[in-house]
Design an enzyme around this catalytic site. Structure first.
Site, PDB file in Angstrom:
ATOM      1  CG  HIS A  67      26.143 -33.175  13.683  1.00  0.00           C
ATOM      2  ND1 HIS A  67      26.818 -34.370  13.783  1.00  0.00           N
ATOM      3  CD2 HIS A  67      25.076 -33.415  12.884  1.00  0.00           C
ATOM      4  CE1 HIS A  67      26.198 -35.293  13.061  1.00  0.00           C
ATOM      5  NE2 HIS A  67      25.135 -34.731  12.503  1.00  0.00           N
TER       6      HIS A  67
ATOM      7  CG  ASP B 144      16.379 -43.225  12.099  1.00  0.00           C
ATOM      8  OD1 ASP B 144      16.404 -44.261  12.763  1.00  0.00           O
ATOM      9  OD2 ASP B 144      16.749 -42.117  12.526  1.00  0.00           O
TER      10      ASP B 144
ATOM     11  CG  HIS C  77      16.701 -32.219   5.132  1.00  0.00           C
ATOM     12  ND1 HIS C  77      16.589 -31.464   6.275  1.00  0.00           N
ATOM     13  CD2 HIS C  77      17.201 -33.424   5.519  1.00  0.00           C
ATOM     14  CE1 HIS C  77      16.998 -32.176   7.312  1.00  0.00           C
ATOM     15  NE2 HIS C  77      17.372 -33.366   6.892  1.00  0.00           N
TER      16      HIS C  77
END
Length: 420
Positions: A17, A363, A108
């Site tokens: 980002h 996704d 993650h």
């Protein structure tokens, strides 16, 4: 580190980002005609928002060449490629009432990045995000153009499985796709146009593609995720590429593929299924190859000995870590995307138990968008190995020919005469 390759060296930059992402390519040969139009098609195949089965993040991923070319021709100097982030939403990851930044997301890289660096990007995983692969795809497109023009190399990847749905499931007769005539016929002729005609999944079979599409949609609707595999074939790769012992070509391919986000496995040629085949079947006998037909404009030198190929290709085009001229094919396994919309019981950074409800756009399955990324990394590996071998051959060609050796002009991997 953030660099890959020795002779064709690519360094990527940027966070998920941040303002932009991209790469620097060092070592691209001069004199290659190159514009954004050569790179953009692969960027578009990789970009988010392609279908209802991918993240809805709306990024056009328009690539800009910042340096290294003049009048559409490479100068041999570093090539800078940049893509602006147009639809970043860092607020989805913290602040504004969101609680995601209080938790290391399960499976993650939030926790491991914090442990390694003592600080981490709070938005979308930063460098661990799949958005980092934009630079890889851009650089791969440059490498591909050179490989295609100089040697006729073709690189095509496709979705091989999603969850339990497989394009070529193993059987007792064919424990590995390497012995399956249907698979071998497919990789001999398949093109990217064929693959993309089976959007949104990119599995080149109507029935299997529909089953995979329905499966992904089901996981998406349940705010869950699912993994799968991508298979890639490299055709017309020159023989003699690879740097034993530690940089064998399958080793550098594995390095490249397992450096991609969400990857969990790699197999080449017969792969794990080949373990169930006896050596008498698995061995690839050598045969005399058909006469090579030079590409238009490429001179094919006369040979005093026939060029060999193999009758079968369980080796996947590589033997002893060195390419043998046959098709190179391999499969990469991707895990389910780690960030899902379901509430998950976990623990905060402050060691307090809690519930994480992840926000953001993700996704449900990375496989369809991973196809061009796998192709890009394959191109970077072959390009780097090709330049290494070209340097060796050029140096050898300056020496007098010795008795009982094969002259450079007669070797199968003579890289100075264009495509075979």
């Amino acid at each position: 580190m953030s660099s890959f390759g020795q002779y064709f060296r690519v360094s990527t930059y940027g966070e998920s980002h941040g303002k932009s992402v991209g790469c620097i390519i060092d070592g691209c040969p001069p004199g290659l005609q190159l514009t954004e139009d050569d790179i953009q098609p692969q960027m578009t195949r990789r970009r988010p928002g392609q279908s209802a089965l991918t993240t809805p993040r709306n990024e056009k991923d328009r690539v800009e060449i910042q340096s290294g070319t003049e009048f559409g021709v490479t100068l041999g100097t570093p090539i800078g490629l940049k893509v602006m982030n147009e639809d970043q939403r860092p607020k989805d990851y913290g602040g504004g009432g969101a609680n995601i930044d209080n938790f290391p997301r399960p499976s993650h890289a939030d926790w491991t990045y914090l442990e390694k660096y003592g600080v981490k990007a709070s938005s979308g995983g930063g460098r661990s995000s799949a958005r980092e692969t934009i630079g890889r795809v851009a650089a791969g497109a440059v490498a591909e153009k050179y490989l295609r023009i100089a040697h006729g190399v073709e690189i095509v990847a496709f979705t091989n499985s999603v969850g339990p749905e497989q394009l070529f499931p193993p059987t007792n007769t064919h424990p590995s796709p390497s012995s399956n005539p249907a698979f071998l016929q497919m990789i001999d002729k398949i093109t990217r146009q064929d693959v993309d005609s089976f959007l949104p999944v990119r599995c080149p079979d109507t029935a299997a593609s529909k089953r995979m599409e329905n499966l992904i949609a089901d996981f998406r609707d349940r705010q869950d995720s699912i993994g799968g595999t991508v298979t890639c074939v490299i055709r017309n790769c020159p023989s003699g590429l690879g740097e034993p012992c530690f940089d064998k070509l399958e080793a550098t391919l594995a390095h490249a593929m397992l450096s991609l986000p969400a990857t969990k496995g790699f197999e080449i040629g017969s792969g794990f299924g080949g373990c169930n085949m006896p050596g008498s079947i698995h061995n690839d006998p050598f045969i005399r190859a058909p006469a090579a037909v030079p590409s238009e404009g490429a001179a094919e030198p006369p040979r005093s000995r026939p060029r060999l190929t193999t009758k079968t290709n369980n080796s996947g085009g590589i033997q002893g870590g060195i390419t043998n001229g046959a098709h190179i094919y391999f499969t990469v396994a991707f895990k389910p995307p780690a960030t899902i919309g379901q509430a998950q019981s976990t623990t905060t950074y402050d060691e307090e138990e809690g519930v994480l409800e992840a926000k953001g756009r993700h996704d449900p399955c990375v496989i369809p968008r991973a196809v061009p990324i796998v192709e890009a990394m394959a191109a970077l590996v072959v390009m780097d190995a090709l330049l290494a071998q070209s340097a060796r051959q050029s140096a050898r060609a300056l020496l007098p020919v010795l008795r009982n050796t094969i002259p450079v002009s007669e070797t199968n991997n003579d890289l100075t005469n264009g495509a075979r």
